[in-house]
Write a protein that holds these residues in place. Structure first.
Motif, PDB file in Angstrom:
ATOM      1  N   LEU A  28       0.826  -1.202   0.000  1.00  0.00           N
ATOM      2  CA  LEU A  28       0.000   0.000   0.000  1.00  0.00           C
ATOM      3  C   LEU A  28       0.862   1.254   0.000  1.00  0.00           C
ATOM      4  O   LEU A  28       0.616   2.184  -0.769  1.00  0.00           O
ATOM      5  N   ARG A  29       1.901   1.280   0.829  1.00  0.00           N
ATOM      6  CA  ARG A  29       2.790   2.448   0.888  1.00  0.00           C
ATOM      7  C   ARG A  29       3.473   2.659  -0.474  1.00  0.00           C
ATOM      8  O   ARG A  29       3.574   3.784  -0.955  1.00  0.00           O
ATOM      9  N   HIS A  30       3.915   1.574  -1.090  1.00  0.00           N
ATOM     10  CA  HIS A  30       4.577   1.666  -2.395  1.00  0.00           C
ATOM     11  C   HIS A  30       3.608   2.214  -3.450  1.00  0.00           C
ATOM     12  O   HIS A  30       3.957   3.115  -4.216  1.00  0.00           O
ATOM     13  N   LEU A  31       2.380   1.715  -3.481  1.00  0.00           N
ATOM     14  CA  LEU A  31       1.399   2.180  -4.460  1.00  0.00           C
ATOM     15  C   LEU A  31       0.991   3.631  -4.209  1.00  0.00           C
ATOM     16  O   LEU A  31       0.784   4.393  -5.151  1.00  0.00           O
ATOM     17  N   GLU A  32       0.895   4.030  -2.952  1.00  0.00           N
ATOM     18  CA  GLU A  32       0.583   5.430  -2.637  1.00  0.00           C
ATOM     19  C   GLU A  32       1.694   6.360  -3.127  1.00  0.00           C
ATOM     20  O   GLU A  32       1.421   7.450  -3.631  1.00  0.00           O
ATOM     21  N   GLU A  33       2.956   5.922  -2.980  1.00  0.00           N
ATOM     22  CA  GLU A  33       4.073   6.735  -3.478  1.00  0.00           C
ATOM     23  C   GLU A  33       4.018   6.853  -4.997  1.00  0.00           C
ATOM     24  O   GLU A  33       4.244   7.935  -5.550  1.00  0.00           O
ATOM     25  N   LEU A  34       3.713   5.745  -5.686  1.00  0.00           N
ATOM     26  CA  LEU A  34       3.598   5.791  -7.146  1.00  0.00           C
ATOM     27  C   LEU A  34       2.454   6.701  -7.570  1.00  0.00           C
ATOM     28  O   LEU A  34       2.581   7.494  -8.503  1.00  0.00           O
ATOM     29  N   TRP A  35       1.313   6.602  -6.883  1.00  0.00           N
ATOM     30  CA  TRP A  35       0.152   7.437  -7.209  1.00  0.00           C
ATOM     31  C   TRP A  35       0.488   8.917  -7.005  1.00  0.00           C
ATOM     32  O   TRP A  35       0.145   9.760  -7.829  1.00  0.00           O
ATOM     33  N   GLY A  36       1.162   9.220  -5.918  1.00  0.00           N
ATOM     34  CA  GLY A  36       1.541  10.608  -5.644  1.00  0.00           C
ATOM     35  C   GLY A  36       2.523  11.147  -6.671  1.00  0.00           C
ATOM     36  O   GLY A  36       2.465  12.323  -7.048  1.00  0.00           O
ATOM     37  N   ARG A  37       3.408  10.305  -7.139  1.00  0.00           N
ATOM     38  CA  ARG A  37       4.421  10.733  -8.097  1.00  0.00           C
ATOM     39  C   ARG A  37       3.894  10.814  -9.523  1.00  0.00           C
ATOM     40  O   ARG A  37       4.164  11.763 -10.241  1.00  0.00           O
ATOM     41  N   TYR A  38       3.104   9.814  -9.947  1.00  0.00           N
ATOM     42  CA  TYR A  38       2.697   9.725 -11.352  1.00  0.00           C
ATOM     43  C   TYR A  38       1.205   9.912 -11.592  1.00  0.00           C
ATOM     44  O   TYR A  38       0.781  10.044 -12.730  1.00  0.00           O
ATOM     45  N   GLY A  39       0.390   9.862 -10.548  1.00  0.00           N
ATOM     46  CA  GLY A  39      -1.055   9.897 -10.755  1.00  0.00           C
ATOM     47  C   GLY A  39      -1.560   8.538 -11.193  1.00  0.00           C
ATOM     48  O   GLY A  39      -0.875   7.543 -11.092  1.00  0.00           O
ATOM     49  N   GLY A  40      -2.773   8.514 -11.688  1.00  0.00           N
ATOM     50  CA  GLY A  40      -3.346   7.221 -12.060  1.00  0.00           C
ATOM     51  C   GLY A  40      -3.865   7.233 -13.466  1.00  0.00           C
ATOM     52  O   GLY A  40      -3.808   8.265 -14.125  1.00  0.00           O
ATOM     53  N   PRO A  41      -4.318   6.143 -13.944  1.00  0.00           N
ATOM     54  CA  PRO A  41      -4.447   4.864 -13.242  1.00  0.00           C
ATOM     55  C   PRO A  41      -3.108   4.133 -13.156  1.00  0.00           C
ATOM     56  O   PRO A  41      -2.211   4.367 -13.942  1.00  0.00           O
ATOM     57  N   LEU A  42      -3.003   3.256 -12.159  1.00  0.00           N
ATOM     58  CA  LEU A  42      -1.840   2.398 -12.026  1.00  0.00           C
ATOM     59  C   LEU A  42      -2.211   1.014 -12.548  1.00  0.00           C
ATOM     60  O   LEU A  42      -3.246   0.469 -12.176  1.00  0.00           O
ATOM     61  N   VAL A  43      -1.396   0.458 -13.400  1.00  0.00           N
ATOM     62  CA  VAL A  43      -1.610  -0.888 -13.924  1.00  0.00           C
ATOM     63  C   VAL A  43      -0.423  -1.728 -13.479  1.00  0.00           C
ATOM     64  O   VAL A  43       0.727  -1.382 -13.748  1.00  0.00           O
ATOM     65  N   LEU A  44      -0.691  -2.824 -12.779  1.00  0.00           N
ATOM     66  CA  LEU A  44       0.363  -3.654 -12.221  1.00  0.00           C
ATOM     67  C   LEU A  44       0.389  -5.010 -12.902  1.00  0.00           C
ATOM     68  O   LEU A  44      -0.664  -5.591 -13.172  1.00  0.00           O
ATOM     69  N   PHE A  45       1.578  -5.508 -13.144  1.00  0.00           N
ATOM     70  CA  PHE A  45       1.767  -6.835 -13.710  1.00  0.00           C
ATOM     71  C   PHE A  45       2.655  -7.641 -12.774  1.00  0.00           C
ATOM     72  O   PHE A  45       3.685  -7.148 -12.314  1.00  0.00           O
TER      73      PHE A  45
END
Length: 89
Positions: free
Chosen positions: A53-70
């Protein structure tokens, strides 16, 4: 693009980020030596996925969304290494 064409243009971009598995893991005692493929040791399991969750929140804060994970972690191996991390996810 000149003037008004910039306002009317549809632009898109993406950021590809290769990351590590957001778990606490290491290479144990073998990791201290230069071994091509040392064993992987999961050091703790995070049932609430707080690291993820912390990692995804940092990515969202840095790049915005949507986030697509593989998930590119190997699912089957003769000698379990990456599959240990996959179980933790």
């Amino acid at each position: 693009l000149p003037g008004r064409e910039v306002e009317q243009a549809r632009l898109a971009s993406f950021v590809q980020l290769r990351g590590s598995v957001p778990l606490v893991w290491g290479h144990g005692e073998e990791g201290r030596h230069m071994i091509p493929r040392p064993d992987i040791c999961v050091q703790s399991i995070d049932p609430s996925y707080s690291y993820t969750l912390r990692h995804l929140e940092e990515l969202w804060g840095r790049y915005g969304g949507p986030l697509v994970l593989f998930d590119l972690v190997r699912q089957a191996e003769k000698r379990p290494r990456e599959t240990l991390l996959g179980r933790g996810l």
